[in-house]
Design a protein around this motif. Structure first.
Motif, PDB file in Angstrom:
ATOM      1  N   THR A 195      45.942 -58.722  54.029  1.00 45.75           N
ATOM      2  CA  THR A 195      44.950 -58.561  52.973  1.00 45.75           C
ATOM      3  C   THR A 195      43.638 -59.229  53.361  1.00 45.75           C
ATOM      4  N   THR A 196      42.560 -58.597  52.950  1.00 45.23           N
ATOM      5  CA  THR A 196      41.228 -59.177  53.110  1.00 45.23           C
ATOM      6  C   THR A 196      40.540 -59.155  51.757  1.00 45.23           C
ATOM      7  N   PRO A 197      39.701 -60.146  51.454  1.00 45.13           N
ATOM      8  CA  PRO A 197      39.101 -60.245  50.131  1.00 45.13           C
ATOM      9  C   PRO A 197      37.749 -59.535  50.069  1.00 45.13           C
ATOM     10  N   GLU A 198      37.147 -59.586  48.914  1.00 44.47           N
ATOM     11  CA  GLU A 198      35.758 -59.146  48.786  1.00 44.47           C
ATOM     12  C   GLU A 198      34.873 -60.130  49.540  1.00 44.47           C
ATOM     13  N   ASN A 199      33.991 -59.593  50.377  1.00 46.74           N
ATOM     14  CA  ASN A 199      33.007 -60.402  51.097  1.00 46.74           C
ATOM     15  C   ASN A 199      31.607 -60.019  50.654  1.00 46.74           C
ATOM     16  N   ALA A 200      30.716 -60.996  50.603  1.00 53.16           N
ATOM     17  CA  ALA A 200      29.316 -60.753  50.262  1.00 53.16           C
ATOM     18  C   ALA A 200      28.465 -60.824  51.523  1.00 53.16           C
ATOM     19  N   HIS A 201      27.403 -60.034  51.554  1.00 51.53           N
ATOM     20  CA  HIS A 201      26.543 -59.995  52.744  1.00 51.53           C
ATOM     21  C   HIS A 201      25.781 -61.308  52.949  1.00 51.53           C
ATOM     22  N   TYR A 202      25.251 -61.870  51.892  1.00 52.01           N
ATOM     23  CA  TYR A 202      24.600 -63.178  51.901  1.00 52.01           C
ATOM     24  C   TYR A 202      23.519 -63.321  52.986  1.00 52.01           C
ATOM     25  N   PRO A 203      22.569 -62.398  53.060  1.00 52.96           N
ATOM     26  CA  PRO A 203      21.485 -62.549  54.040  1.00 52.96           C
ATOM     27  C   PRO A 203      20.534 -63.665  53.637  1.00 52.96           C
ATOM     28  N   ILE A 204      19.799 -64.197  54.587  1.00 55.95           N
ATOM     29  CA  ILE A 204      18.823 -65.252  54.285  1.00 55.95           C
ATOM     30  C   ILE A 204      17.752 -64.718  53.346  1.00 55.95           C
ATOM     31  N   GLU A 205      17.199 -63.554  53.664  1.00 56.36           N
ATOM     32  CA  GLU A 205      16.146 -62.971  52.823  1.00 56.36           C
ATOM     33  C   GLU A 205      16.763 -62.277  51.616  1.00 56.36           C
ATOM     34  N   LEU A 206      16.360 -62.681  50.424  1.00 54.84           N
ATOM     35  CA  LEU A 206      16.777 -61.974  49.220  1.00 54.84           C
ATOM     36  C   LEU A 206      16.152 -60.589  49.183  1.00 54.84           C
ATOM     37  N   GLY A 215      -2.899 -43.586  42.791  1.00 57.42           N
ATOM     38  CA  GLY A 215      -2.989 -42.226  42.289  1.00 57.42           C
ATOM     39  C   GLY A 215      -1.601 -41.627  42.216  1.00 57.42           C
ATOM     40  N   ASP A 216      -1.380 -40.528  42.938  1.00 60.00           N
ATOM     41  CA  ASP A 216      -0.058 -39.892  42.965  1.00 60.00           C
ATOM     42  C   ASP A 216       0.829 -40.405  44.091  1.00 60.00           C
ATOM     43  N   LEU A 217       0.331 -41.325  44.892  1.00 55.74           N
ATOM     44  CA  LEU A 217       1.099 -41.859  46.020  1.00 55.74           C
ATOM     45  C   LEU A 217       1.793 -43.153  45.612  1.00 55.74           C
ATOM     46  N   LEU A 218       3.101 -43.197  45.807  1.00 54.88           N
ATOM     47  CA  LEU A 218       3.883 -44.403  45.558  1.00 54.88           C
ATOM     48  C   LEU A 218       4.045 -45.154  46.875  1.00 54.88           C
ATOM     49  N   VAL A 219       3.589 -46.404  46.880  1.00 54.62           N
ATOM     50  CA  VAL A 219       3.754 -47.276  48.048  1.00 54.62           C
ATOM     51  C   VAL A 219       4.762 -48.354  47.688  1.00 54.62           C
ATOM     52  N   VAL A 220       5.821 -48.475  48.490  1.00 58.08           N
ATOM     53  CA  VAL A 220       6.892 -49.433  48.214  1.00 58.08           C
ATOM     54  C   VAL A 220       7.049 -50.369  49.405  1.00 58.08           C
ATOM     55  N   HIS A 221       6.878 -51.656  49.143  1.00 57.98           N
ATOM     56  CA  HIS A 221       7.198 -52.692  50.131  1.00 57.98           C
ATOM     57  C   HIS A 221       8.608 -53.160  49.794  1.00 57.98           C
ATOM     58  N   ASP A 222       9.541 -52.949  50.702  1.00 59.04           N
ATOM     59  CA  ASP A 222      10.935 -53.230  50.362  1.00 59.04           C
ATOM     60  C   ASP A 222      11.670 -53.798  51.564  1.00 59.04           C
ATOM     61  N   SER A 223      12.635 -54.661  51.284  1.00 56.69           N
ATOM     62  CA  SER A 223      13.506 -55.183  52.345  1.00 56.69           C
ATOM     63  C   SER A 223      14.633 -54.184  52.544  1.00 56.69           C
TER      64      SER A 223
END
Length: 724
Positions: A195-206, A215-223
């Protein structure tokens, strides 16, 4: 002539990272930005009453600095994703805030937008809602024991268990597979549940998002680690063209799978930014990362190995029970490696997925291989013990020169070489066969080993070349720098192929305006994007036509001709199959008075094709092993069995848990996969690590431990309670 490939070049962005100049998504300065905070469910199943939601939204809206409160009562209707994005990928079928129903703890119920992060968080804390609870299904065992409750038919919300055919878009990677005789043979049998449990990724960066409309352009800054996929999914949710969305992700501070997909908070930021007419920034809290950006689901794996009178494997069975959410598909493919790793005339592999009231799981470093090889490699050690053979010799006797699922040969593989080289470097010949034989300074010492394997993958990608007036050449693709050194090795490939010095070449990533590239996962980026960069560099050299390239002041006649875009295909069809292999050998110390296990020494030998940068390659394997140490000894997400809420803390390895490393590579270029001869390194380092530790612990203590993580309590239990 440049000779950059093969050199231990330091990361081109390394100085920026250690001096704090590196810019991640949350660091992006945006004029007029507002701040968002999430409101999440604290029950696993039920419905929020409309009256309480309206009342809670009114309280939050009246709080200082609040600009808008987005809830299911006022959220603009969002579109469902097309089926090809949800039926075998972990993208949710149900649009966020589409109704008042609750399917898991941590489900987004509202988004509060305010003039400061503090005001947004305060207003969100005021949004206490009332529920009409419904019975929750919280485990795979419960799904199998109880008949499912119908809810929406075969729609966005689904219940019960199912058996998927294949792993994501890889239709040849069968999750239900068999070969050989129907009947199980007789012989020495090892059968156990791991058996293996649930694991979380836990990266440094949230995870962080800034959404703004121009205007009509959506700009998304995303990790994110899938710029082009996020753009497509976001366009589908919002019902707009992909050409009206630009995704920017300059650097990603770790991910391990958590940032491979479009999660619901990104969509809500985009909707909120359009509503308030200003940019909206959201940074998830550490607690919210556990319920909002995926996890590795728990598994129960039943393995049966049968050896004939000669000690050879006659039959292998690997059956997995795992979990997904009620609103998305994901199957942890633990049995994929079992299908081909060891010569076995008879094979049966199956995967059963139970839908429960929990957040959606997703890929995590070494998806399938990391938990699957824990089970298989511990079982192989158990078979070695049952047949009186050395664990290394048993594995050597079952190395195959071809992929047993297709009958096709490996393109470039030397697993036996990994075993023999690793055993020599570790000193395996001095290992006593009897457990509890070695000790040091009053503590037990154990030696263990395990096999590592991971597919060699390659997908289509593009690369843009821009020759600059100052004599530098810039390559770019919509891929990602997730901390693995992609920008560095791409520049090395480009420098060698063009013949330019490394300081006159650079590589840019993290912008959907660049030519398309796939997600940064499945250990494919170097093989995939590297092939495109290599093709672009070759075309650049061809266009130069033997003319000397000036060190500076490039004329207009060259600039246009030496600026262009190329595309590279995916893995070519051929007779051979690309697969990476490796061998792990480790030493542990166990203080039985304290129940403390320490991994002290590690030897890993990897066969991953051509190594472009030995420093970064070794760093990747060290990171993967450290990741596996956490998986083996520390990491799990416990839940309250009544409320399904996460409990306690999540422990990850620190520098104090780092063993002494000896990392080496067998240089076997794989030109059947790509023209630069490489296979991915990012994930194979983790694969097999928990099993090597569990096997070493057995050698130290005599206890056969089949459940991860291996805790202090397990090590303190008397041997006769843990051994078969």
């Amino acid at each position: 002539m440049s000779e950059s490939v093969g050199r231990p070049v330091s990361r081109v962005e390394g100085t920026d990272k250690v001096t704090g100049r590196a810019r991640y998504s949350a660091d992006t300065p945006i004029e007029g930005v507002t701040f968002a905070a999430l409101v999440q469910s604290d029950i696993p199943h039920g419905r929020v009453t409309a009256e309480s939601m309206a009342s809670a939204a009114s309280r939050a809206a009246a709080a200082p600095g609040v600009l808008h409160v987005l809830t299911p009562l006022n959220c603009p209707a969002l579109h469902a994703l097309p089926e090809d994005l949800t039926w075998d990928l972990p993208l949710e079928r149900r649009p966020p805030l589409s109704d008042l129903s609750v399917q898991h703890v941590g489900q987004h119920l509202a988004l509060v937008v305010a003039d400061s992060p503090e005001n947004a968080a305060h207003a969100a804390s005021l949004m206490a809602v009332s529920y009409e609870p419904a019975p929750a299904v919280l485990s795979a065992a419960q799904v199998l024991a109880d008949p499912p409750v119908p809810e929406g038919g075969f729609g966005a919300v689904r219940h019960g268990a199912y058996r998927p055919d294949h792993f994501v878009k890889l239709t040849e990677e069968k999750l239900q597979d068999r070969r050989g005789p129907q009947a199980e043979p007789t012989g020495t049998t090892v059968e156990a549940i791991y058996t293996t449990p649930e694991n979380a990724h836990y990266p440094i960066e949230l995870s962080a998002t800034i959404a703004r409309w121009e205007g009509d352009l959506l700009v998304v800054h995303d990790s994110t680690r899938w710029i082009t996929g996020e753009r497509r999914a976001l366009a589908a949710w919002l019902g707009i063209g992909e050409d009206r969305i630009r995704i920017l992700s300059p650097l990603v501070g770790g991910a391990f799978g958590a940032k491979s997909f479009l999660w619901m908070h990104v969509v809500l930021c985009a909707v909120a930014a359009r509503t308030v007419g200003r940019p909206v920034k959201l940074v998830l809290t550490r607690d919210q990362m556990f319920t909002s950006t995926g996890h590795r689901p728990p598994t129960e794996q039943r393995i049966t190995l049968i050896a004939d009178d000669t000690g050879a494997l006659a039959s292998t069975e690997h059956h997995t029970l795992t979990e997904t959410s009620t609103v998305a598909h994901f199957c942890e493919p633990t049995g994929l490696s079992t299908r081909f790793l060891y010569r076995s005339p008879r094979l049966v592999v199956s995967h059963t997925v139970a839908r429960i009231n929990a957040p959606t799981p997703c890929f995590m470093r070494g998806p399938g291989e990391a938990p699957g090889l824990f089970a298989l490699e511990v079982a192989m050690d158990e078979l070695a013990e049952a047949t009186g053979r050395d664990p290394l010799q048993l594995r050597l006797a079952h190395v195959t020169d071809r992929d047993q699922t297709t009958g096709r040969p490996w393109s470039a593989a030397d697993l036996a070489g990994c075993y023999l080289t690793g055993a020599r470097r570790f000193g395996w010949e001095d290992r006593p066969s009897t457990p509890r034989t070695l000790s040091r300074n009053g503590v037990q010492v154990g030696w263990g080993m395990a096999t590592a394997t991971y597919p060699g993958r390659r997908m289509p990608a593009g690369c843009r070349v821009q020759t600059l007036p100052d004599g530098r050449v810039r390559f770019s693709a919509a891929t990602h720098e997730v901390g693995t050194g992609v920008r560095t090795v791409m520049a090395q490939v480009a420098a060698d192929a063009t013949g330019l010095p490394l300081d006159r070449v650079c590589f840019d990533s993290g912008d959907s305006a660049f030519p398309d590239a796939p997600y940064s996962g499945a250990s494919q980026t170097t093989a995939t994007v590297g092939s495109a960069v290599f093709a672009a560099a070759q075309e650049w050299k061809r266009r130069l036509g033997g003319r000397p390239f000036p060190a500076g002041g490039v004329g207009a006649d060259l600039l246009d001709d030496l600026s262009f875009t190329v595309t590279s295909d995916g893995a070519p069809d051929g007779d051979a199959v690309s697969q990476s292999f490796g061998a792990h050998f480790c030493e542990v110390e166990v203080d039985e008075a304290l129940g403390r296990a320490t991994v002290t020494r590690w030897v890993a030998v990897m066969d991953c094709g051509r190594v472009l940068n030995p420093k970064l390659a070794a760093n990747q394997v060290m990171g993967g092993i450290t990741f596996g140490v956490g998986m083996a000894l520390l990491e799990q997400v416990p839940h309250d069995p009544r409320t399904a809420r996460p409990l306690g803390e999540y422990y990850v390895p620190t520098h104090a848990d780092r063993p002494d490393f000896d990392i080496s590579f067998l240089e076997r270029p794989d030109y059947a996969l790509n023209p630069i001869g490489v296979r991915g390194i990012g994930e194979i380092g983790t694969c097999g690590v928990p099993a090597a530790i569990a096997n070493a612990l057995h050698h130290a203590t005599g206890k056969r431990l089949r459940a991860l993580p291996i805790t202090l309590e397990a090590l303190l239990e008397p041997s006769d309670e843990r051994m078969v």
